[in-house]
Design a protein around this motif. Sequence first.
Motif, PDB file in Angstrom:
ATOM      1  N   UNK A 136      17.778 -30.271  52.195  1.00 39.53           N
ATOM      2  CA  UNK A 136      17.128 -30.125  50.924  1.00 39.53           C
ATOM      3  C   UNK A 136      18.008 -30.654  49.590  1.00 39.53           C
ATOM      4  N   UNK A 137      19.294 -29.869  49.831  1.00 40.19           N
ATOM      5  CA  UNK A 137      20.321 -30.147  48.826  1.00 40.19           C
ATOM      6  C   UNK A 137      21.627 -30.616  49.507  1.00 40.19           C
ATOM      7  N   UNK A 144      25.095 -24.306  38.194  1.00 39.10           N
ATOM      8  CA  UNK A 144      23.879 -24.774  37.435  1.00 39.10           C
ATOM      9  C   UNK A 144      23.223 -25.893  37.664  1.00 39.10           C
ATOM     10  N   UNK A 145      23.850 -26.992  38.398  1.00 41.75           N
ATOM     11  CA  UNK A 145      22.911 -28.136  38.766  1.00 41.75           C
ATOM     12  C   UNK A 145      22.847 -28.065  40.176  1.00 41.75           C
ATOM     13  N   UNK A 146      21.867 -28.792  40.510  1.00 39.37           N
ATOM     14  CA  UNK A 146      21.562 -29.087  41.862  1.00 39.37           C
ATOM     15  C   UNK A 146      21.694 -30.655  42.302  1.00 39.37           C
ATOM     16  N   UNK A 148      20.242 -33.100  44.821  1.00 36.57           N
ATOM     17  CA  UNK A 148      19.507 -33.429  45.986  1.00 36.57           C
ATOM     18  C   UNK A 148      19.896 -34.096  47.283  1.00 36.57           C
ATOM     19  N   UNK A 152      13.780 -34.161  49.879  1.00 37.33           N
ATOM     20  CA  UNK A 152      12.680 -34.288  48.889  1.00 37.33           C
ATOM     21  C   UNK A 152      12.252 -35.634  48.789  1.00 37.33           C
TER      22      UNK A 152
ATOM     23  N   UNK B  95      21.997 -29.401  30.385  1.00 33.98           N
ATOM     24  CA  UNK B  95      20.539 -28.643  30.671  1.00 33.98           C
ATOM     25  C   UNK B  95      20.215 -27.944  29.450  1.00 33.98           C
ATOM     26  N   UNK B 115      14.310 -35.498  39.319  1.00 33.04           N
ATOM     27  CA  UNK B 115      14.369 -34.515  40.520  1.00 33.04           C
ATOM     28  C   UNK B 115      15.777 -33.783  40.148  1.00 33.04           C
ATOM     29  N   UNK B 116      16.735 -34.281  39.821  1.00 33.76           N
ATOM     30  CA  UNK B 116      18.043 -33.468  39.567  1.00 33.76           C
ATOM     31  C   UNK B 116      17.825 -32.438  38.294  1.00 33.76           C
ATOM     32  N   UNK B 119      15.170 -29.651  39.540  1.00 34.87           N
ATOM     33  CA  UNK B 119      15.534 -29.003  40.431  1.00 34.87           C
ATOM     34  C   UNK B 119      16.681 -28.016  39.733  1.00 34.87           C
ATOM     35  N   UNK B 120      17.305 -28.521  38.753  1.00 33.46           N
ATOM     36  CA  UNK B 120      18.425 -27.528  38.145  1.00 33.46           C
ATOM     37  C   UNK B 120      17.822 -26.607  37.247  1.00 33.46           C
ATOM     38  N   UNK B 123      16.323 -23.675  39.433  1.00 32.12           N
ATOM     39  CA  UNK B 123      17.527 -22.902  40.248  1.00 32.12           C
ATOM     40  C   UNK B 123      17.381 -21.326  39.564  1.00 32.12           C
ATOM     41  N   UNK B 160      13.223 -29.731  47.069  1.00 31.50           N
ATOM     42  CA  UNK B 160      14.768 -29.810  46.737  1.00 31.50           C
ATOM     43  C   UNK B 160      14.747 -28.336  46.132  1.00 31.50           C
ATOM     44  N   UNK B 161      13.888 -27.657  45.675  1.00 32.88           N
ATOM     45  CA  UNK B 161      14.178 -26.504  44.870  1.00 32.88           C
ATOM     46  C   UNK B 161      13.956 -25.134  45.851  1.00 32.88           C
TER      47      UNK B 161
END
Lengths: 253, 253
Positions: A136-137, A144-146, A148, A152, B95, B115-116, B119-120, B123, B160-161
């Motif tokens: 998923x990640x 703070x940021x994801x 991917x 997904x 963000x 997506x990024x 998803x961020x 979170x 992703x989340x």
Amino acid sequence: GKKIRFVTNNSTSSRSQYIEKCKRLHMEAKPEEFFNTSYCTMLYLKKIHFKGNIYLIGNTGLYAELTAAGFKCTEPGPDPIPPHWREWTVQEMKLDPEVKAVVVGFDEHFSMTKIIRGASYLRRKDCLFVCTNSDEQHPCGSASVVVPETGCIVQAMATVSGRTPTVLGKPEPFIAECIRYQCPDLDPSRTVMIGDRMNTDILMGKRAGLTTILVGTGIENLESIRHNVQDGKKDLIPDYYLPKLGDLLDMLK
Amino acid sequence: GKKIRFVTNNSTSSRSQYIEKCKRLHMEAKPEEFFNTSYCTMLYLKKIHFKGNIYLIGNTGLYAELTAAGFKCTEPGPDPIPPHWREWTVQEMKLDPEVKAVVVGFDEHFSMTKIIRGASYLRRKDCLFVCTNSDEQHPCGSASVVVPETGCIVQAMATVSGRTPTVLGKPEPFIAECIRYQCPDLDPSRTVMIGDRMNTDILMGKRAGLTTILVGTGIENLESIRHNVQDGKKDLIPDYYLPKLGDLLDMLK
């Protein structure tokens, strides 16, 4: 005198790119020590004697492994959607009649155009749906940021097509099968699986009967293990935990 | 003397755009006759007294409904990924601290950057995850190409989340709740739900106790009904079937 195998679900690099990366980290490594999912995808298509063209949702590493083995596949890169995209989709978009597989890996240029093309190929009953992995990640060390991973993209394609993908990476059996094929004398009772993710690394290790170690430098830590213990998810609980890989040296003393 | 309500999961148009569309089809329609998911999303955010900024994965219609009601949300359109996207994601991407909801509708410019960002935001534990609908495909009348609907975007974001979205469109209860609120004297025993999709239109009609009619001009037909009969999916089987909506006139004679 220990044998090491690098087993990663990351599909964005080829084996030769991983060897370069190891060099930068002052580690010597040989091609046969790597089981990355771009390489495994090529091995899978060879194993099933795949014939036909490949529609690729993926990256340069996956493209390099597939084309080096002689497979013909679409190039990675951006595929922006045209302004009148619906008319274009229905009336003008060209589909290759020879495409017999949609191969999905991580693709930073994933877009609606790629969803449309991929879903249109997957409407064909004889078209395979092969995915490198479903993580998923991607661990990036930020709170703070994801970042991917491929999961997904895989779920988007599975949803739009109504099809179930063949997933090759950890914890699915194919990548473990590749390792056993190349290392037939591997003794599970003397083998340790070290990883930073429980639903891929640890689960694959458990399924293969290996001793498992979770390192806390990815997206999981001691707290995540406690959650799995509480939830009774036995297959996801590692035998050992190390805050970081370097602690292995102390552990072995 | 029949009342008509247009109920659509499509989130790409605002109510005023639907009225224009009806005019082009020589049909007179009033705003209160439309329940589209961009309108319902605005109603939902008002109902829960939502405060904060919205990160939008969506289209101009959804943007128009939300901003006309006073909600502050990011603009629709392309958001291409920069070349060094991973470094950018972790070190430079900005963000908005005031974002308290990720709203997902159909977005032809869906991309890895979205997506990024989405998803961020997701979170954050206090950030809502609201989706217009989860339809998989949009009927386009072609046997070779597939036009995606919002479901593939929703599943990508859910994966992703690791979060479960609040879905507003058919067959979920909120859109039906909106209709009941606006038509309190609606008598289910004298109401017919006509639609072209069983897992949204027919299921919503059944749940609301309405008579249901499937029309065969979308992605489903008599064959699809037979599949649901075989699989024992009672809630998905319509009371009546019409090859096309125009056949309703003959049926009423």
